[in-house]
Write an enzyme that holds these catalytic residues in place. Sequence first.
Site, PDB file in Angstrom:
ATOM      1  N   TYR A 134       0.834  -1.201   0.000  1.00 28.85           N
ATOM      2  CA  TYR A 134       0.000   0.000   0.000  1.00 28.85           C
ATOM      3  C   TYR A 134       0.868   1.250   0.000  1.00 28.85           C
ATOM      4  O   TYR A 134       0.674   2.173  -0.807  1.00 28.85           O
ATOM      5  CB  TYR A 134      -0.912  -0.015   1.230  1.00 28.85           C
ATOM      6  CG  TYR A 134      -1.542   1.316   1.537  1.00 28.85           C
ATOM      7  CD1 TYR A 134      -2.507   1.868   0.703  1.00 28.85           C
ATOM      8  CD2 TYR A 134      -1.158   2.051   2.660  1.00 28.85           C
ATOM      9  CE1 TYR A 134      -3.082   3.106   0.985  1.00 28.85           C
ATOM     10  CE2 TYR A 134      -1.724   3.277   2.946  1.00 28.85           C
ATOM     11  CZ  TYR A 134      -2.677   3.806   2.103  1.00 28.85           C
ATOM     12  OH  TYR A 134      -3.231   5.023   2.380  1.00 28.85           O
ATOM     13  N   LYS A 138       1.696   4.463  -2.915  1.00 29.72           N
ATOM     14  CA  LYS A 138       1.700   5.906  -2.705  1.00 29.72           C
ATOM     15  C   LYS A 138       3.004   6.531  -3.201  1.00 29.72           C
ATOM     16  O   LYS A 138       3.010   7.675  -3.690  1.00 29.72           O
ATOM     17  CB  LYS A 138       1.468   6.236  -1.235  1.00 29.72           C
ATOM     18  CG  LYS A 138       0.114   5.766  -0.714  1.00 29.72           C
ATOM     19  CD  LYS A 138      -1.041   6.332  -1.535  1.00 29.72           C
ATOM     20  CE  LYS A 138      -2.389   5.933  -0.981  1.00 29.72           C
ATOM     21  NZ  LYS A 138      -3.519   6.507  -1.760  1.00 29.72           N
TER      22      LYS A 138
END
Length: 263
Positions: A134, A138
């Site tokens: 995750y 980003k």
Amino acid sequence: MPRTILLTGAAGGVGTLLRELLPGHGYRLRPADLHPIDGAEDAVVFDLRDAAAVRAAVRGVDAVVHLGGISVEDSFANILGSNIEGLHHLYEAVRLEGVRRVVFASSNHAVGFTPLTGGGLIGSDVPPRPDTFYGLSKVFGEGLASLYADKYGVETVSIRIGSCVARPCSPRMLATWLSPADCARLVHAGLSAPGVGHTVVNGISANTRAWWDLSSARALGYEPQDDAEVYAAEIIAEHGELDPDSPEARLLGGCFTTVEPPL
């Protein structure tokens, strides 16, 4: 200043808060999510993995506030589809439709392995140190935003959000809390500040126990009004202080640094 905003991830926690707060800053929202949104009959429902649907959702807006995608750790395949390929679809749609401003919900987990023991506040210029797939997505998002700013003139403010909830509920959040009202203020600054190119900012309130420096956010015109310290006595009484040997006290990403993706 852009006025009609595509708000992706509008059914999520932060999206629900911003649906209530951003209109107060003068914006007309086009809420969007993967699933229908209760109480939002004008919402657009689409999958970020569908490039044509993404472009249709972008058409006619002045800017995008992108909260959509997977917001926790997941398998790489799932992260790849929603957070990486889906984000590329969004930026291509923005470029093709002539939209000039994006506010991208990045995360502290893009730099989650940054140590908290070095002394001083952590700036928004620290190098990427993702703590999860995750967080890695980003890092990709910030890189993609930089590319589209330099190559195509699509400006982005990437906000490394800490913990955006109604009120802090753990000792860690006394440092990482971003109040809903301050979140709306920061997004507004990201939408309205001139000449941002690609700017990365830290996303927290004016917390007494902050780990992050807010200089780059304040340079956009962000003036946080809230401080998690008003909840400190209650939280410390319930949970105690952070264990100095725990990831929560040693690393910016906290427990995410120990999370394994699902099989």
